[in-house]
Design an enzyme around this catalytic site. Structure first.
Site, PDB file in Angstrom:
ATOM      1  CB  CYS A   1       6.093   5.272   4.505  1.00 19.65           C
ATOM      2  SG  CYS A   1       7.164   6.661   4.102  1.00 19.65           S
TER       3      CYS A   1
ATOM      4  CB  CYS B   1      -0.922  -0.031   1.224  1.00 22.23           C
ATOM      5  SG  CYS B   1      -2.084   1.330   1.284  1.00 22.23           S
TER       6      CYS B   1
HETATM    7  S1  SF4 Z   1       0.528   4.466   5.780  1.00 22.79           S
HETATM    8 FE1  SF4 Z   1       1.043   3.227   4.001  1.00 22.79          FE
HETATM    9  S2  SF4 Z   1      -0.151   1.345   4.371  1.00 22.79           S
HETATM   10 FE2  SF4 Z   1      -1.108   2.911   5.624  1.00 22.79          FE
HETATM   11  S3  SF4 Z   1      -2.747   3.767   4.322  1.00 22.79           S
HETATM   12 FE3  SF4 Z   1      -0.905   5.058   4.117  1.00 22.79          FE
HETATM   13  S4  SF4 Z   1       0.075   4.328   2.292  1.00 22.79           S
HETATM   14 FE4  SF4 Z   1      -1.339   2.701   2.977  1.00 22.79          FE
END
Ligand code: SF4
Length: 263
Positions: free
Chosen positions: A238, A131
């Site tokens: 991240c 993600c």
């Molecule tokens: S922190 Fe990373 S895993 Fe969580 S919603 Fe945001 S982009 Fe997605």
């Protein structure tokens, strides 16, 4: 000091910074206060085409205020993952206005990629790395196109993964500036009070490190401020930031595990 001599990156023809450039800059600005350093870097164009990247989190106002005082025409880049708190988006607008930045850029994930790889919008719940890759890392890569350097708000005290943070480092031939690398939490609080900076509206509710809404939780008293990020997952960054380079402790052996950063 003359601008660091840079090699040419043969892939995108962008002059590439080297570790020697970073070392030179770290030596030149050792002991120099942060605002003077930023003013000098911008005035002498030591970092080339540079932008500041901000998450508009609880501590972001300090770096943005310093950058704006140095040069409010420096572009400000915000990666909107489309999973942000509404409060963060409002805080971004408040700070951009307050500091008078003239070039605010928001970069978002590619709609087709999201449709294919995160159709339900729930990828964060079973594959946070994937993600982050499509919602943060890829947009950030696009945002950095054409930049010679970028400014990050990371601080060494935030996490063991950020210890040994130099003020200048090199990543993929780009210079990366960490102007607040050696600032303490107390330094930040003093600066907030002295400059009367607005706080992120969620901080008072116990959110001490704020990212995307699904992956951010409140932090208990005494907990590491970043404990509220990806709680329950073995994940602390991240992917936007590479692990910091090892800097041996004074007098230390760089090969000694005790002098290596903890990832
Ligand atoms: S922190 Fe990373 S895993 Fe969580 S919603 Fe945001 S982009 Fe997605």
């Amino acid at each position: 000091m003359a601008e660091p001599a840079r090699q040419i990156d043969l892939i995108d023809a962008r002059p590439a910074f080297t570790q020697a450039d970073a070392d030179t800059l770290n030596a030149r600005f050792e002991g120099v206060d942060t605002l003077t350093m930023l003013k000098t870097v911008f005035a002498e164009k030591l970092a080339g085409n540079v932008a500041v990247v901000s998450s508009f989190g609880t501590e972001s106002a300090v770096l943005l205020d310093l950058v704006a005082k140095a040069d409010r025409n420096v572009p400000v880049i915000f990666v909107d993952t489309l999973k942000m708190f509404a409060e963060t988006l409002n805080y971004r607008d408040t700070l951009i206005r307050k500091f008078g930045f003239t070039d605010s850029r928001t970069v978002a994930p590619i709609a087709d990629v999201i449709a294919k790889k995160d159709e339900t919008g729930l990828r964060w719940s079973y594959d946070p790395d994937g993600c982050c890759e499509i919602r943060k890392v890829e947009p950030m890569k696009r945002a950095k196109d054409g930049l010679d350097a970028w400014i990050s708000g990371r601080k060494a005290f935030q996490s063991v993964t950020r210890q040994n943070l130099p003020r200048f480092e090199v990543e993929d031939g780009r210079l990366k500036l960490n102007p607040l690398g050696d600032w303490t939490k107390s330094d930040l609080e003093t600066y907030f009070d002295r400059e009367n900076l607005p706080r992120h509206p969620l901080e008072a509710q116990g959110y001490l490190s704020i990212g995307c809404e699904p992956c951010t939780s409140k932090v208990a008293p005494g907990e590491d401020p970043r404990a509220g990020r990806w709680r329950g997952w073995d994940k602390v960054e991240c992917g936007i930031h590479s692990p910091v380079s090892a800097i041996p402790l004074p007098g230390g052996d760089p090969d000694d595990p005790a002098n290596q950063p903890v990832f």
